[in-house]
Write an enzyme that holds these catalytic residues in place. Structure first.
Site, PDB file in Angstrom:
ATOM      1  N   GLU A  20       0.695  -1.289  -0.007  1.00  0.00           N
ATOM      2  CA  GLU A  20       0.114   0.027  -0.026  1.00  0.00           C
ATOM      3  C   GLU A  20       0.804   1.422  -0.165  1.00  0.00           C
ATOM      4  OE1 GLU A  20      -0.592  -2.577   1.963  1.00  0.00           O
ATOM      5  OE2 GLU A  20      -2.653  -3.116   1.940  1.00  0.00           O
TER       6      GLU A  20
ATOM      7  N   MET B  43      24.555   8.023   1.576  1.00  0.00           N
ATOM      8  CA  MET B  43      24.526   9.642   2.373  1.00  0.00           C
ATOM      9  C   MET B  43      25.080   9.319   3.819  1.00  0.00           C
ATOM     10  SD  MET B  43      24.385  12.869   1.892  1.00  0.00           S
ATOM     11  CE  MET B  43      23.421  13.535   0.477  1.00  0.00           C
TER      12      MET B  43
ATOM     13  N   PHE C 223     -11.255  -7.012  14.108  1.00  0.00           N
ATOM     14  CA  PHE C 223     -10.239  -7.524  13.045  1.00  0.00           C
ATOM     15  C   PHE C 223      -9.673  -6.438  11.963  1.00  0.00           C
ATOM     16  CE2 PHE C 223      -8.884  -9.875   9.311  1.00  0.00           C
ATOM     17  CZ  PHE C 223      -7.488 -10.232   9.687  1.00  0.00           C
ATOM     18  N   GLN C 224      -8.794  -6.138  11.919  1.00  0.00           N
ATOM     19  CA  GLN C 224      -7.973  -5.150  11.115  1.00  0.00           C
ATOM     20  C   GLN C 224      -8.744  -3.759  11.052  1.00  0.00           C
ATOM     21  OE1 GLN C 224      -8.154  -6.725   7.058  1.00  0.00           O
ATOM     22  NE2 GLN C 224      -5.844  -7.567   7.728  1.00  0.00           N
TER      23      GLN C 224
ATOM     24  N   LYS D 254     -17.357  -0.325   6.399  1.00  0.00           N
ATOM     25  CA  LYS D 254     -17.753  -0.950   5.286  1.00  0.00           C
ATOM     26  C   LYS D 254     -19.413  -1.025   5.154  1.00  0.00           C
ATOM     27  CE  LYS D 254     -17.511  -6.013   3.888  1.00  0.00           C
ATOM     28  NZ  LYS D 254     -16.834  -7.218   4.304  1.00  0.00           N
TER      29      LYS D 254
END
Lengths: 557, 167
Positions: A48, A469, A110-111, A160
C-alpha cells in the site's frame, strides 16, 4: 438508490479521476466489487505504501489530484508514510481507506485501526464517513480541499456498511463552500507595490524559488519577471525545473548541496525574494547567517509559512502565479543589476560543480549522460540520499513537473512507485527512477507491478553497496566509523529477470551511454545496475549547523 | 513565556478537539486549561484554551489552527481587555461547630455558594478568574479539601468586539 461503493466510484469519475492505485482487502471489498465493472483504471501495487507514492507521483507529474485506495487496519497504516510524504511536499492526493462497520468502530475489531486519528498530523483534512448519503459530497469536498490553496493530502475513511448501504444520487455542487477554508489567492496590492519598490532600489537582488512556483504553475511568470528585471534565480530541490537549467539567470540549487555560486549569491544579496519556498533548514543552514545582508520578501499562499523560520521584511500572502502576474503588470522598468550579474558570473566560472575526471564510473557522469540523451524530454524521479542530490546537481531540468522527488520528508523508497504514478500522468514521456541500492530495496516489490502492467519505468541504480549518504556523514563527521551502512552486493539484473524484466549491469564509464540507450529503446520496464565508485561523496556540502557559504568539498576561495 | 488565552470558533464536528489539541502537543505545549461548548452560532462550538508560551510560538500555533478546515476563527484574547472566568466545586471537610461557621464565612467573602450540605462536608461553588479560585482553594486547605474540580477558563472580549465568524 445506489450502494455507497457505486456512489464512491461514480463520484471519483465525476472529479475526473481516470487512474487509481490500490490494494484490496476485507473492509474495502464492496468498492473493489464495483471497480470490477467500472471504466476507472485501477493499478494493483504490491504494497500500500507504493499506492500512496504512486498517487503522489501522478499528482506531481500532472498537477491533478492523485488517488490511492487501501483496506482498513494494516492497509491503511501502510499508506501513512506516503501520506506524510505528500503532506510535507504539499502534494494533492486523496487516500481512501476501508474501515470496519460503524457498529464495530472502537471495538478493536479485526483489521481495525483509527486511521483518521493516526493521520491527523499528516493530512490537510480527513473524513470518517458515517452515512452512505454523505459519500458524494465528501468526495467532492475532499478533492476541493486537496487541490486548492496550499495543496495537500486528504483522507476518506469508509466503514464497510457505508459502502454496502444505499442512498439516493446527490448532484455535484456547483461550488464547495467551507466556512473555515478560504485560501487567499490575490496578493495585497500595497505589499506588491512595496516589493516592486524594493526590487528597483536593490543592487544585488536574488530570487529564491521553491516548489510553490511549480504547484501554482507559475514557471512562465517567474521566468518573465526574472528576465525582465535581470534578477538571478536559485531554486530549492523542490523548485528545480521552474526555470530551465540553461537559462543564464539560473544558478541551480541552493542550500546544503547547492552550487557554491548560488550560496555565495544568497549570502551577498541585498534583497532575497522567496517565492513559494519555506526556508527549510536544508536550504538555510544556520538560520541567523542566511542572507545576512538582505531584506527579505516572502511570497506564499500559506500565511503560516510567513516568518515561521526567518523574519521577513515584506510578506505577500497569495497564489504565486497571481502575485507574479500582478507584479509583471505593474513593472515597467527593464534589465538592471549588471554589476551583480557579473559578480555571480565570476563565481560561476571559478566555482563550478566538479568531480574527478579519471575515467572511473562516477555517478555524476551517469547523470550527465542521461541528461545528454533525454534532453529534458523525460520525467525524472529519484529516491532519497546521494542519488537524489547527484540528480539534482547534474541532471539539467528544463521544465516544471519533470522532476519528482521526496523533499521534505526524505522518504527512501519513494521514487520507484512515484515513477509508476508519473508514467500514468504523462505516458508520452519516458520515466527514469534514479535510485541507490539502499532505496530501491525499500520498494523493490513494485517490480511486480511494472511487470504486470508493462509500465516502462527505467530504473537507474547507482549501486555503491552502501547507504551512501549516511556513510558520507559517517566518513565526514563520525571518524569513518561505518556503522551499519554497508550493504552486500545484490544482483539486481537477476532480480529484474525473475520478474520478466530486462536489465543490464554497468561497470565502466564507456558502457553508460549504450546502457541508457538500451533502457530508452526498451518498450517495457528496465533495470540498470551501475556499479559506481563506492566512496564517492556529494559535494559541495554545507555541514549541519554551518552558514551556507561555508561549504566543504568545493573550490578554494 | 506568558499565559495566552485563545478563543477558537470551530465547526461542531467529531474530531475537532483532537485536531486542535494535536497542534499543541506536537510542539510540546502543555494546555493549562480547556473549555468547550456550543455557542451563539448554530452548528459551531467555541473552545477556550490557555497555554503558556513565547509570543512567536503561540502566533505560529494560531496560524496553524487557522489552517484547519473545521476552524472558523482564532483569536488571542490576551492582547485585549477581556473577562475571564472559571467555575470550581470544592468539597470541604466541615464538622459541626466552629470550622463549619468559618467555612461559610469564607464562602460569603468570596461570594461562593454552598450547593450541598452533608453531615461532615460542604460543597462550595465559586466563580472567578484563576487567581480568585486559587486563593480560595488555599484558604480552604486548612479545613481539609476532599475533592476539588474546576472548569477551564472561558473568556470574552470587553466592549462590542467579538470573536465570531463575521457572517
Amino acid at each position: 438508490m445506489k450502494t455507497g461503493a457505486k456512489i464512491l466510484v461514480e463520484s471519483l469519475q465525476r472529479e475526473g479521476v481516470e487512474t487509481i492505485f490500490g490494494y484490496p482487502g476485507g473492509q474495502i471489498l464492496p468498492v473493489y466489487d464495483e471497480l470490477y465493472d467500472s471504466s476507472l483504471r485501477h493499478i494493483l501495487v504490491r504494497h500500500e505504501q507504493a499506492a500512496a507514492h504512486a498517487a503522489d507521483g501522478y499528482a506531481r507529474a500532472s498537477g491533478r489530484v492523485g488517488v490511492c485506495l487501501a483496506t482498513s487496519g494494516p492497509g491503511a497504516c501502510n499508506l501513512v508514510t506516503g501520506i506524510a510524504t505528500a503532506y510535507m511536499d504539499s502534494v494533492p492526493i486523496v487516500a481512501i481507506t476501508g474501515q470496519v462497520p460503524t457498529t464495530m468502530l472502537g471495538n478493536d475489531a479485526f483489521q481495525e485501526s483509527d486511521i483518521t486519528g493516526i493521520t491527523m498530523p499528516v493530512t490537510k483534512h480527513s473524513y470518517l464517513v458515517k452515512k452512505t448519503d454523505e459519500i458524494s459530497s465528501v468526495v467532492q469536498e475532499a478533492f476541493y480541499v486537496a487541490g486548492t490553496g496550499r495543496p495537500g493530502p486528504v483522507l476518506i475513511d469508509l466503514p464497510k456498511d457505508t459502502q454496502t448501504g444505499t442512498a439516493r444520487d446527490s448532484p455535484r455542487l456547483d461550488k464547495v463552500v467551507l466556512r473555515g477554508y478560504n485560501p487567499t489567492y490575490k496578493g495585497h496590492t500595497r505589499q506588491i507595490d512595496k516589493v516592486i519598490a524594493l526590487i528597483l532600489e536593490a543592487e544585488r537582488p536574488l530570487i529564491y524559488a521553491g516548489g510553490g512556483v511549480i504547484s501554482s504553475n507559475a514557471s512562465e511568470e517567474l521566468i518573465a519577471l526574472a528576465t525582465q528585471l535581470g534578477i538571478p534565480v536559485t531554486t530549492t530541490l523542490m523548485g528545480l525545473g521552474c526555470i530551465p537549467c540553461d537559462n543564464p539567470l539560473n544558478l541551480g540549487m541552493l542550500g546544503m548541496h547547492g552550487t557554491e555560486y548560488a550560496n555565495f549569491a544568497v549570502t551577498e544579496s541585498d534583497l532575497l525574494i522567496a517565492i513559494g519556498a519555506r526556508f527549510d533548514d536544508r536550504v538555510t543552514g544556520k538560520i541567523d547567517t542566511f542572507a545576512p545582508h538582505a531584506k527579505i520578501v516572502h511570497i506564499d499562499i500559506d500565511p503560516a509559512e510567513i516568518g515561521k523560520n526567518k523574519r521577513v521584511d515584506v510578506p505577500i500572502v497569495g497564489d504565486v502565479k497571481a502575485v507574479l502576474n500582478d507584479m509583471l503588470n505593474s513593472i515597467k522598468k527593464k534589465g538592471i543589476h549588471d554589476a551583480w550579474r557579473k559578480k555571480i558570473q565570476y563565481w560561476r566560472e571559478h566555482h563550478p560543480l566538479k568531480y574527478p575526471d579519471d575515467g572511473k564510473l562516477h555517478p555524476q557522469y551517469i547523470l550527465q549522460r542521461m541528461n545528454e540523451l533525454l534532453k529534458g524530454d523525460a520525467t525524472i524521479v529519484s529516491e532519497v540520499g546521494q542519488n537524489q542530490m547527484w540528480t539534482a546537481q547534474y541532471f539539467g531540468f528544463r521544465r516544471p513537473r519533470s522532476w519528482i522527488t521526496s523533499g521534505g520528508l526524505g522518504t527512501m523508497g519513494y521514487g520507484f512507485p512515484a515513477a509508476i504514478g508519473a508514467h500514468f500522468a504523462r505516458p508520452d514521456l519516458p520515466v527514469f527512477d534514479v535510485a541507490g541500492d539502499g532505496s530501491i530495496q525499500m520498494n523493490i516489490q513494485e517490480l511486480g507491478t511494472v511487470a504486470q502492467y508493462k509500465i516502462p519505468v527505467k530504473i537507474a541504480i547507482l549501486n555503491n553497496m552502501y547507504l551512501g549518504m549516511v556513510r558520507q556523514w559517517q566518513e565526514l563527521f563520525f571518524d569513518h566509523r561505518y556503522s551499519y551502512t554497508e550493504l552486500p552486493s545484490v544482483d539486481f539484473v537477476k532480480i529484474a529477470n525473475a520478474y520478466g524484466i530486462d536489465g543490464i549491469k554497468v561497470e565502466s564509464a564507456d558502457e553508460v551511454m549504450p546502457a541508457l540507450k538500451d533502457a530508452l529503446d526498451c518498450n517495457g520496464p528496465f533495470v540498470m545496475d551501475f556499479r559506481i565508485e563506492r566512496e564517492e561523496n556529494v559535494f559541495p556540502m554545507v555541514p549541519a549547523g554551518a552558514a551556507i557559504n561555508e561549504m566543504i568539498g568545493g573550490h578554494p576561495r | 513565556m506568558k499565559p495566552h488565552t485563545l478563543s477558537i470558533l470551530v465547526e461542531n464536528r467529531a474530531g475537532v478537539l483532537s485536531r486542535v489539541t494535536g497542534l499543541f502537543s506536537r510542539r510540546g505545549f502543555n494546555i493549562e486549561s480547556l473549555a468547550v461548548g456550543p455557542c451563539e452560532e448554530p452548528g459551531m462550538s467555541r473552545i477556550t484554551i490557555v497555554v503558556i508560551g513565547d509570543d512567536e510560538k503561540v502566533e505560529q500555533i494560531m496560524k496553524q489552527l487557522n489552517k484547519l478546515i473545521d476552524i472558523i476563527k482564532v483569536s488571542d484574547l490576551t492582547e485585549n481587555e477581556r473577562v475571564e472566568r472559571e467555575l470550581a466545586l470544592i468539597k470541604v471537610t466541615a464538622e459541626q461547630g466552629s470550622s463549619r461557621a468559618e467555612i461559610m464565612q469564607i464562602a460569603s467573602i468570596f461570594r461562593a455558594q454552598i450547593v450541598d450540605v452533608g453531615a461532615k462536608s460542604l460543597i462550595l461553588q465559586v466563580i472567578g478568574d484563576t487567581e480568585k479560585i486559587d486563593a480560595m482553594e488555599k484558604l480552604l486547605r486548612q479545613y481539609g479539601i476532599k475533592e476539588f474540580v474546576r472548569t477551564g477558563t472561558v473568556g470574552i472580549l470587553r466592549g462590542s468586539k467579538t470573536v465570531t465568524s463575521g457572517k
